[in-house]
Design a protein around this motif. Structure first.
Motif, PDB file in Angstrom:
ATOM      1  N   TRP A 110       0.841  -1.187   0.000  1.00  0.00           N
ATOM      2  CA  TRP A 110       0.000   0.000   0.000  1.00  0.00           C
ATOM      3  C   TRP A 110       0.881   1.243   0.000  1.00  0.00           C
ATOM      4  CZ3 TRP A 110      -4.878  -0.030  -1.178  1.00  0.00           C
ATOM      5  CH2 TRP A 110      -5.632   1.121  -0.988  1.00  0.00           C
ATOM      6  N   ASP A 111       0.485   2.231  -0.735  1.00  0.00           N
ATOM      7  CA  ASP A 111       1.198   3.518  -0.801  1.00  0.00           C
ATOM      8  C   ASP A 111       2.683   3.348  -1.092  1.00  0.00           C
ATOM      9  OD1 ASP A 111      -1.066   5.033  -0.405  1.00  0.00           O
ATOM     10  OD2 ASP A 111      -0.814   5.128   1.774  1.00  0.00           O
ATOM     11  N   GLY A 112       3.015   2.431  -1.972  1.00  0.00           N
ATOM     12  CA  GLY A 112       4.405   2.247  -2.371  1.00  0.00           C
ATOM     13  C   GLY A 112       5.269   1.502  -1.379  1.00  0.00           C
ATOM     14  N   GLU A 113       4.664   0.943  -0.340  1.00  0.00           N
ATOM     15  CA  GLU A 113       5.422   0.179   0.655  1.00  0.00           C
ATOM     16  C   GLU A 113       4.934  -1.258   0.699  1.00  0.00           C
ATOM     17  OE1 GLU A 113       6.444   3.567   3.971  1.00  0.00           O
ATOM     18  OE2 GLU A 113       4.857   2.131   4.411  1.00  0.00           O
ATOM     19  N   VAL A 155      12.581  -8.828  -5.487  1.00  0.00           N
ATOM     20  CA  VAL A 155      11.386  -8.835  -6.339  1.00  0.00           C
ATOM     21  C   VAL A 155      10.891  -7.406  -6.573  1.00  0.00           C
ATOM     22  CG1 VAL A 155       8.959  -9.514  -6.440  1.00  0.00           C
ATOM     23  CG2 VAL A 155      10.672 -11.154  -5.683  1.00  0.00           C
ATOM     24  N   CYS A 156      10.922  -6.589  -5.542  1.00  0.00           N
ATOM     25  CA  CYS A 156      10.314  -5.257  -5.587  1.00  0.00           C
ATOM     26  C   CYS A 156      11.241  -4.143  -6.038  1.00  0.00           C
ATOM     27  CB  CYS A 156       9.763  -4.905  -4.208  1.00  0.00           C
ATOM     28  SG  CYS A 156       8.406  -5.937  -3.743  1.00  0.00           S
ATOM     29  N   GLY A 157      12.515  -4.387  -6.085  1.00  0.00           N
ATOM     30  CA  GLY A 157      13.439  -3.333  -6.513  1.00  0.00           C
ATOM     31  C   GLY A 157      13.535  -2.211  -5.496  1.00  0.00           C
ATOM     32  N   ASP A 158      13.176  -1.008  -5.918  1.00  0.00           N
ATOM     33  CA  ASP A 158      13.332   0.177  -5.069  1.00  0.00           C
ATOM     34  C   ASP A 158      12.186   0.391  -4.086  1.00  0.00           C
ATOM     35  OD1 ASP A 158      15.716   0.777  -6.269  1.00  0.00           O
ATOM     36  OD2 ASP A 158      14.834   2.132  -7.746  1.00  0.00           O
ATOM     37  N   THR A 159      11.231  -0.502  -4.068  1.00  0.00           N
ATOM     38  CA  THR A 159      10.086  -0.354  -3.173  1.00  0.00           C
ATOM     39  C   THR A 159      10.541  -0.437  -1.718  1.00  0.00           C
ATOM     40  OG1 THR A 159       8.626  -1.360  -4.804  1.00  0.00           O
ATOM     41  CG2 THR A 159       7.854  -1.366  -2.526  1.00  0.00           C
ATOM     42  N   GLN A 160       9.987   0.419  -0.886  1.00  0.00           N
ATOM     43  CA  GLN A 160      10.268   0.414   0.558  1.00  0.00           C
ATOM     44  C   GLN A 160       9.716  -0.870   1.172  1.00  0.00           C
ATOM     45  OE1 GLN A 160      11.805   2.758   2.491  1.00  0.00           O
ATOM     46  NE2 GLN A 160      11.426   1.647   4.361  1.00  0.00           N
ATOM     47  N   VAL A 200       8.745  -2.705   4.611  1.00  0.00           N
ATOM     48  CA  VAL A 200       8.459  -2.480   6.028  1.00  0.00           C
ATOM     49  C   VAL A 200       8.504  -3.856   6.692  1.00  0.00           C
ATOM     50  CG1 VAL A 200       6.803  -1.630   7.716  1.00  0.00           C
ATOM     51  CG2 VAL A 200       7.032  -0.477   5.499  1.00  0.00           C
ATOM     52  N   ASP A 201       9.479  -4.035   7.556  1.00  0.00           N
ATOM     53  CA  ASP A 201       9.731  -5.326   8.199  1.00  0.00           C
ATOM     54  C   ASP A 201       9.021  -5.375   9.551  1.00  0.00           C
ATOM     55  OD1 ASP A 201      10.739  -7.557   9.435  1.00  0.00           O
ATOM     56  OD2 ASP A 201      12.822  -6.898   9.395  1.00  0.00           O
ATOM     57  N   GLU A 202       7.936  -6.126   9.590  1.00  0.00           N
ATOM     58  CA  GLU A 202       7.232  -6.368  10.851  1.00  0.00           C
ATOM     59  C   GLU A 202       7.296  -7.864  11.187  1.00  0.00           C
ATOM     60  OE1 GLU A 202       3.309  -4.662  10.861  1.00  0.00           O
ATOM     61  OE2 GLU A 202       4.084  -2.631  10.570  1.00  0.00           O
ATOM     62  N   ILE A 203       8.416  -8.465  10.853  1.00  0.00           N
ATOM     63  CA  ILE A 203       8.660  -9.882  11.144  1.00  0.00           C
ATOM     64  C   ILE A 203       9.361  -9.960  12.482  1.00  0.00           C
ATOM     65  CG2 ILE A 203       9.829 -11.979  10.392  1.00  0.00           C
ATOM     66  CD1 ILE A 203       9.814 -10.784   7.540  1.00  0.00           C
ATOM     67  N   PHE A 204       8.900 -10.851  13.342  1.00  0.00           N
ATOM     68  CA  PHE A 204       9.615 -11.031  14.592  1.00  0.00           C
ATOM     69  C   PHE A 204      10.119 -12.466  14.693  1.00  0.00           C
ATOM     70  CE2 PHE A 204       5.204 -11.915  15.544  1.00  0.00           C
ATOM     71  CZ  PHE A 204       5.229 -12.997  16.395  1.00  0.00           C
ATOM     72  N   VAL A 205      11.224 -12.610  15.405  1.00  0.00           N
ATOM     73  CA  VAL A 205      11.850 -13.903  15.581  1.00  0.00           C
ATOM     74  C   VAL A 205      11.330 -14.525  16.859  1.00  0.00           C
ATOM     75  CG1 VAL A 205      14.054 -15.121  15.888  1.00  0.00           C
ATOM     76  CG2 VAL A 205      13.921 -13.120  14.373  1.00  0.00           C
ATOM     77  N   SER A 206      10.801 -15.744  16.711  1.00  0.00           N
ATOM     78  CA  SER A 206      10.226 -16.441  17.859  1.00  0.00           C
ATOM     79  C   SER A 206      10.755 -17.870  17.896  1.00  0.00           C
ATOM     80  CB  SER A 206       8.694 -16.460  17.742  1.00  0.00           C
ATOM     81  OG  SER A 206       8.141 -17.296  18.720  1.00  0.00           O
TER      82      SER A 206
END
Length: 94
Positions: A52-55, A78-83, A85-91
């Protein structure tokens, strides 16, 4: 009558643009999902992907920091220059 026709044309053009944008977002999400699924880390297949919105946002959990890095790296490739946003957490109790 000409003014009404112009408004309809503008409205139709706007709806076409919105539909194209939705399709483009979905294509990006599908390509990232495919890249994440084509590896030997099962946790990456379960990540949520939003665009969404380029992210591009990745959400979910993985077992190791390495898996998190792989997910971000694959997505960026895959996305190239797309921002990303990492909301991955290690568990460890994944």
């Amino acid at each position: 009558m000409n003014g009404l026709s112009t408004r309809r044309t503008g409205f139709t053009r706007q709806r076409c643009q919105q539909r194209q944008q939705r399709q483009q977002r979905q294509q990006i999400v599908d390509r990232v999902a495919s890249a994440l699924a084509d590896n030997h880390f099962p946790a990456l297949k379960r990540l949520e992907i939003e665009f969404w919105d380029g992210e591009l946002k990745l959400k979910g959990s993985v077992r190791t920091f390495y898996e998190k890095q792989i997910a971000c790296s694959l997505s960026q490739s895959v996305c190239g220059d797309t921002q990303i946003v990492d909301e991955i957490f290690v568990s460890s109790t994944h």
